[in-house]
Write a protein that holds these residues in place. Structure first.
Motif, PDB file in Angstrom:
ATOM      1  N   GLU A  98       0.776  -1.223   0.128  1.00  0.00           N
ATOM      2  CA  GLU A  98       0.020   0.025   0.009  1.00  0.00           C
ATOM      3  C   GLU A  98       0.763   1.376   0.145  1.00  0.00           C
ATOM      4  O   GLU A  98       0.571   2.205  -0.815  1.00  0.00           O
ATOM      5  CB  GLU A  98      -0.801   0.007   1.115  1.00  0.00           C
ATOM      6  CG  GLU A  98      -2.079  -1.069   1.309  1.00  0.00           C
ATOM      7  CD  GLU A  98      -2.803  -1.243   2.274  1.00  0.00           C
ATOM      8  OE1 GLU A  98      -2.586  -0.471   3.383  1.00  0.00           O
ATOM      9  OE2 GLU A  98      -3.682  -1.995   2.543  1.00  0.00           O
ATOM     10  N   MET A  99       1.835   1.234   0.730  1.00  0.00           N
ATOM     11  CA  MET A  99       2.719   2.650   0.542  1.00  0.00           C
ATOM     12  C   MET A  99       3.670   2.709  -0.549  1.00  0.00           C
ATOM     13  O   MET A  99       3.612   3.452  -1.028  1.00  0.00           O
ATOM     14  CB  MET A  99       3.854   2.089   1.802  1.00  0.00           C
ATOM     15  CG  MET A  99       3.360   2.338   3.215  1.00  0.00           C
ATOM     16  SD  MET A  99       2.594   3.844   3.588  1.00  0.00           S
ATOM     17  CE  MET A  99       4.038   4.741   3.731  1.00  0.00           C
ATOM     18  N   GLN A 100       3.884   1.376  -1.262  1.00  0.00           N
ATOM     19  CA  GLN A 100       4.430   1.643  -2.617  1.00  0.00           C
ATOM     20  C   GLN A 100       3.673   2.188  -3.580  1.00  0.00           C
ATOM     21  O   GLN A 100       3.866   3.137  -4.490  1.00  0.00           O
ATOM     22  CB  GLN A 100       5.091  -0.001  -3.064  1.00  0.00           C
ATOM     23  CG  GLN A 100       5.635   0.242  -4.357  1.00  0.00           C
ATOM     24  CD  GLN A 100       5.986  -1.206  -4.905  1.00  0.00           C
ATOM     25  OE1 GLN A 100       6.028  -2.290  -3.894  1.00  0.00           O
ATOM     26  NE2 GLN A 100       6.712  -1.466  -6.091  1.00  0.00           N
ATOM     27  N   TYR A 106       1.350   9.573  -5.141  1.00  0.00           N
ATOM     28  CA  TYR A 106       1.451  10.844  -4.943  1.00  0.00           C
ATOM     29  C   TYR A 106       3.052  11.329  -4.731  1.00  0.00           C
ATOM     30  O   TYR A 106       3.146  12.480  -4.585  1.00  0.00           O
ATOM     31  CB  TYR A 106       1.066  10.939  -3.274  1.00  0.00           C
ATOM     32  CG  TYR A 106      -0.292  10.601  -3.247  1.00  0.00           C
ATOM     33  CD1 TYR A 106      -1.183  11.247  -3.627  1.00  0.00           C
ATOM     34  CD2 TYR A 106      -0.820   9.457  -2.648  1.00  0.00           C
ATOM     35  CE1 TYR A 106      -2.948  10.963  -3.405  1.00  0.00           C
ATOM     36  CE2 TYR A 106      -2.026   8.854  -2.294  1.00  0.00           C
ATOM     37  CZ  TYR A 106      -3.096   9.763  -2.723  1.00  0.00           C
ATOM     38  OH  TYR A 106      -4.410   9.287  -2.616  1.00  0.00           O
ATOM     39  N   GLY A 107       3.770  10.591  -5.066  1.00  0.00           N
ATOM     40  CA  GLY A 107       5.339  10.880  -5.264  1.00  0.00           C
ATOM     41  C   GLY A 107       5.319  12.033  -6.122  1.00  0.00           C
ATOM     42  O   GLY A 107       6.482  12.881  -5.752  1.00  0.00           O
ATOM     43  N   GLU A 108       4.721  12.230  -7.090  1.00  0.00           N
ATOM     44  CA  GLU A 108       4.926  13.369  -8.053  1.00  0.00           C
ATOM     45  C   GLU A 108       4.690  14.529  -7.297  1.00  0.00           C
ATOM     46  O   GLU A 108       5.202  15.813  -7.356  1.00  0.00           O
ATOM     47  CB  GLU A 108       4.369  13.334  -9.363  1.00  0.00           C
ATOM     48  CG  GLU A 108       5.074  12.008 -10.171  1.00  0.00           C
ATOM     49  CD  GLU A 108       4.197  11.882 -11.609  1.00  0.00           C
ATOM     50  OE1 GLU A 108       3.434  12.915 -11.896  1.00  0.00           O
ATOM     51  OE2 GLU A 108       4.711  10.931 -12.320  1.00  0.00           O
ATOM     52  N   LEU A 279       9.614   8.604   6.171  1.00  0.00           N
ATOM     53  CA  LEU A 279       8.992   9.415   5.269  1.00  0.00           C
ATOM     54  C   LEU A 279      10.208   9.743   4.138  1.00  0.00           C
ATOM     55  O   LEU A 279      11.267   9.569   4.586  1.00  0.00           O
ATOM     56  CB  LEU A 279       8.469  10.945   6.076  1.00  0.00           C
ATOM     57  CG  LEU A 279       7.682  10.576   6.839  1.00  0.00           C
ATOM     58  CD1 LEU A 279       7.287  12.082   7.598  1.00  0.00           C
ATOM     59  CD2 LEU A 279       6.257  10.145   6.433  1.00  0.00           C
ATOM     60  N   SER A 280       9.780  10.021   2.974  1.00  0.00           N
ATOM     61  CA  SER A 280      10.723  10.317   1.817  1.00  0.00           C
ATOM     62  C   SER A 280      11.314  11.636   2.298  1.00  0.00           C
ATOM     63  O   SER A 280      10.880  12.593   3.145  1.00  0.00           O
ATOM     64  CB  SER A 280      10.131  10.142   0.438  1.00  0.00           C
ATOM     65  OG  SER A 280       9.086  11.445   0.159  1.00  0.00           O
ATOM     66  N   ASP A 281      12.402  11.829   1.532  1.00  0.00           N
ATOM     67  CA  ASP A 281      13.143  13.345   1.476  1.00  0.00           C
ATOM     68  C   ASP A 281      12.143  14.399   1.300  1.00  0.00           C
ATOM     69  O   ASP A 281      12.419  15.332   2.011  1.00  0.00           O
ATOM     70  CB  ASP A 281      14.509  13.365   0.628  1.00  0.00           C
ATOM     71  CG  ASP A 281      15.432  12.449   1.159  1.00  0.00           C
ATOM     72  OD1 ASP A 281      15.486  11.904   2.448  1.00  0.00           O
ATOM     73  OD2 ASP A 281      16.364  12.092   0.458  1.00  0.00           O
ATOM     74  N   ASP A 282      11.161  14.221   0.136  1.00  0.00           N
ATOM     75  CA  ASP A 282      10.431  15.091  -0.285  1.00  0.00           C
ATOM     76  C   ASP A 282       9.409  15.522   0.791  1.00  0.00           C
ATOM     77  O   ASP A 282       8.938  16.678   1.071  1.00  0.00           O
ATOM     78  CB  ASP A 282      10.053  14.725  -1.483  1.00  0.00           C
ATOM     79  CG  ASP A 282      10.613  14.931  -2.752  1.00  0.00           C
ATOM     80  OD1 ASP A 282      11.746  15.523  -2.560  1.00  0.00           O
ATOM     81  OD2 ASP A 282      10.668  14.053  -3.778  1.00  0.00           O
ATOM     82  N   GLN A 283       8.782  14.442   1.499  1.00  0.00           N
ATOM     83  CA  GLN A 283       7.840  14.640   2.549  1.00  0.00           C
ATOM     84  C   GLN A 283       8.537  15.325   3.784  1.00  0.00           C
ATOM     85  O   GLN A 283       7.628  16.234   4.404  1.00  0.00           O
ATOM     86  CB  GLN A 283       7.383  13.139   3.008  1.00  0.00           C
ATOM     87  CG  GLN A 283       6.324  12.614   1.963  1.00  0.00           C
ATOM     88  CD  GLN A 283       6.137  11.009   2.010  1.00  0.00           C
ATOM     89  OE1 GLN A 283       6.884  10.288   2.608  1.00  0.00           O
ATOM     90  NE2 GLN A 283       4.690  10.912   2.049  1.00  0.00           N
ATOM     91  N   ILE A 284       9.748  14.921   4.154  1.00  0.00           N
ATOM     92  CA  ILE A 284      10.079  15.512   5.292  1.00  0.00           C
ATOM     93  C   ILE A 284      10.408  17.157   4.957  1.00  0.00           C
ATOM     94  O   ILE A 284      10.434  18.000   5.591  1.00  0.00           O
ATOM     95  CB  ILE A 284      11.791  14.904   5.490  1.00  0.00           C
ATOM     96  CG1 ILE A 284      11.109  13.611   6.125  1.00  0.00           C
ATOM     97  CG2 ILE A 284      12.499  15.872   6.587  1.00  0.00           C
ATOM     98  CD1 ILE A 284      12.589  12.737   6.515  1.00  0.00           C
ATOM     99  N   GLN A 285      10.815  17.466   3.599  1.00  0.00           N
ATOM    100  CA  GLN A 285      11.070  18.868   3.141  1.00  0.00           C
ATOM    101  C   GLN A 285       9.837  19.623   3.546  1.00  0.00           C
ATOM    102  O   GLN A 285       9.697  21.008   4.012  1.00  0.00           O
ATOM    103  CB  GLN A 285      11.655  18.863   1.844  1.00  0.00           C
ATOM    104  CG  GLN A 285      11.988  20.318   1.547  1.00  0.00           C
ATOM    105  CD  GLN A 285      13.222  20.821   1.879  1.00  0.00           C
ATOM    106  OE1 GLN A 285      14.067  19.909   2.621  1.00  0.00           O
ATOM    107  NE2 GLN A 285      13.750  21.969   1.555  1.00  0.00           N
ATOM    108  N   ILE A 286       8.693  19.069   2.996  1.00  0.00           N
ATOM    109  CA  ILE A 286       7.460  19.723   3.325  1.00  0.00           C
ATOM    110  C   ILE A 286       7.058  19.832   4.816  1.00  0.00           C
ATOM    111  O   ILE A 286       6.395  20.789   4.934  1.00  0.00           O
ATOM    112  CB  ILE A 286       6.425  19.084   2.340  1.00  0.00           C
ATOM    113  CG1 ILE A 286       6.645  18.966   1.033  1.00  0.00           C
ATOM    114  CG2 ILE A 286       4.672  19.533   2.643  1.00  0.00           C
ATOM    115  CD1 ILE A 286       5.599  18.045  -0.186  1.00  0.00           C
ATOM    116  N   LEU A 287       7.283  18.800   5.387  1.00  0.00           N
ATOM    117  CA  LEU A 287       6.950  18.586   6.959  1.00  0.00           C
ATOM    118  C   LEU A 287       7.693  19.519   7.714  1.00  0.00           C
ATOM    119  O   LEU A 287       7.212  20.457   8.529  1.00  0.00           O
ATOM    120  CB  LEU A 287       7.062  17.260   7.271  1.00  0.00           C
ATOM    121  CG  LEU A 287       6.880  17.239   9.001  1.00  0.00           C
ATOM    122  CD1 LEU A 287       5.364  17.376   9.000  1.00  0.00           C
ATOM    123  CD2 LEU A 287       6.914  15.529   9.245  1.00  0.00           C
ATOM    124  N   ALA A 288       8.986  19.889   7.084  1.00  0.00           N
ATOM    125  CA  ALA A 288       9.998  20.723   7.963  1.00  0.00           C
ATOM    126  C   ALA A 288       9.343  22.341   7.725  1.00  0.00           C
ATOM    127  O   ALA A 288       9.488  23.065   8.638  1.00  0.00           O
ATOM    128  CB  ALA A 288      11.254  20.669   7.543  1.00  0.00           C
TER     129      ALA A 288
END
Length: 296
Positions: A98-100, A106-108, A279-288
């Protein structure tokens, strides 16, 4: 799971299924007719007699079908101790799948903001809506839905930061996590009860709340021996160590005499779990960026 417990569980599960099957068979075998009769069991309760009638056929066959379904399910899926099932299904594998799928879907969207600097990202409304959802799913349990924290969990909406509130520090905290450790008695493990009272009063004196002015005056010497290495000679703290500022009104574990005394005597241990890998690097960037926006 050990072999013993695997066998134990399997015996109980299969014994229950076959036990139900045997009970249905034995009950059916002892019945002399498949139709309703006026024959009773010979029992009478307040004038009410118990009839000896068989189960309806559809009900009997439904019970059998349930037993067959249970055996088929146990053959295909895990349910018998260490047996993995013919399909090889597991909750971990299901989650990973499910995560994959979610990453592919949503990765894009996350990647669109992944290279944007945190301060700029904090000004983009769509990114902040995504960040709020990431915060709600991964951070709100400890820091609260509004990020205001609670006892032992920092408030993210003020300007008081244990490890720094600049974008790089927030990113480091999210990627690597933090391990806070306030040793009991600081660097003076043989501190007496009297010295504990003195240093607590000294810390309270920073905000004119000491109980005993004489004890507070003596506490300065105790502080120099036990606390200055981390909190500094001016008690302003040290963000490199995560040592808090003791001269302001922000207290992670309470600012009363009793709370501070408990901290000195027992120490404090706290952990901010790393989000890197979860979390992916992109997700962490947004969360930060979302966390940064809470105090900016």
């Amino acid at each position: 799971m050990s072999t013993f417990w695997s066998i134990w569980i399997s015996v109980i599960v299969l014994g229950t299924v076959f036990g139900c099957w045997w009970l249905l068979y034995a009950t059916r075998k002892n019945q002399t007719s498949d139709t309703e009769t006026d024959r009773t069991m010979g029992h009478s309760f307040d004038g009410i007699e118990e009839y000896d009638n068989p189960l309806p056929k559809w009900w009997f066959y439904l019970f059998l079908a349930t037993c067959i379904f249970a055996l088929g399910y146990l053959a295909l899926y895990p349910g018998l101790g260490n047996y993995k099932g013919l399909l090889g299904w597991s909750s971990t594998g299901q989650w990973e799948t499910e995560m994959q799928q979610a990453d592919e879907k949503y990765g894009e969207l996350y990647a669109k903001f992944g290279d944007t600097p945190v301060p700029e990202l904090a000004e983009i409304e769509d990114a902040m809506r995504m960040g709020q959802r990431l915060f709600a799913n991964n951070c709100a349990t400890c820091h609260g839905s509004a990020g205001r924290g609670s006892l032992g969990f920092p408030n993210l909406t003020d300007d008081d930061w244990l490890y720094g509130g600049d974008p790089d520090s927030i990113l480091t905290t999210l990627h690597q996590g933090r391990n806070g450790n306030m040793p009991a008695m600081g660097t003076m493990p043989n501190m007496t009860n009297e010295q504990v009272d003195q240093v607590v009063n000294y810390v309270l004196s920073f905000s004119d709340r000491e109980r005993d002015a004489e004890a507070a005056e003596k506490g300065e010497e105790v502080y120099a021996q036990a606390c200055v290495a981390c909190h500094g000679p001016d008690a302003k703290g040290n963000q490199a160590l995560g040592a808090p500022n003791l001269t302001d009104d922000t207290w992670l574990y309470g600012s009363t005499y009793d709370w501070i005394r408990e901290t000195v005597v027992n120490g404090r241990q706290n952990q901010m779990p790393a989000q890197g890998g979860r979390l992916s690097d992109d997700q962490i960037q947004i969360l930060a960026a979302y966390v940064y926006s809470l105090s900016n």
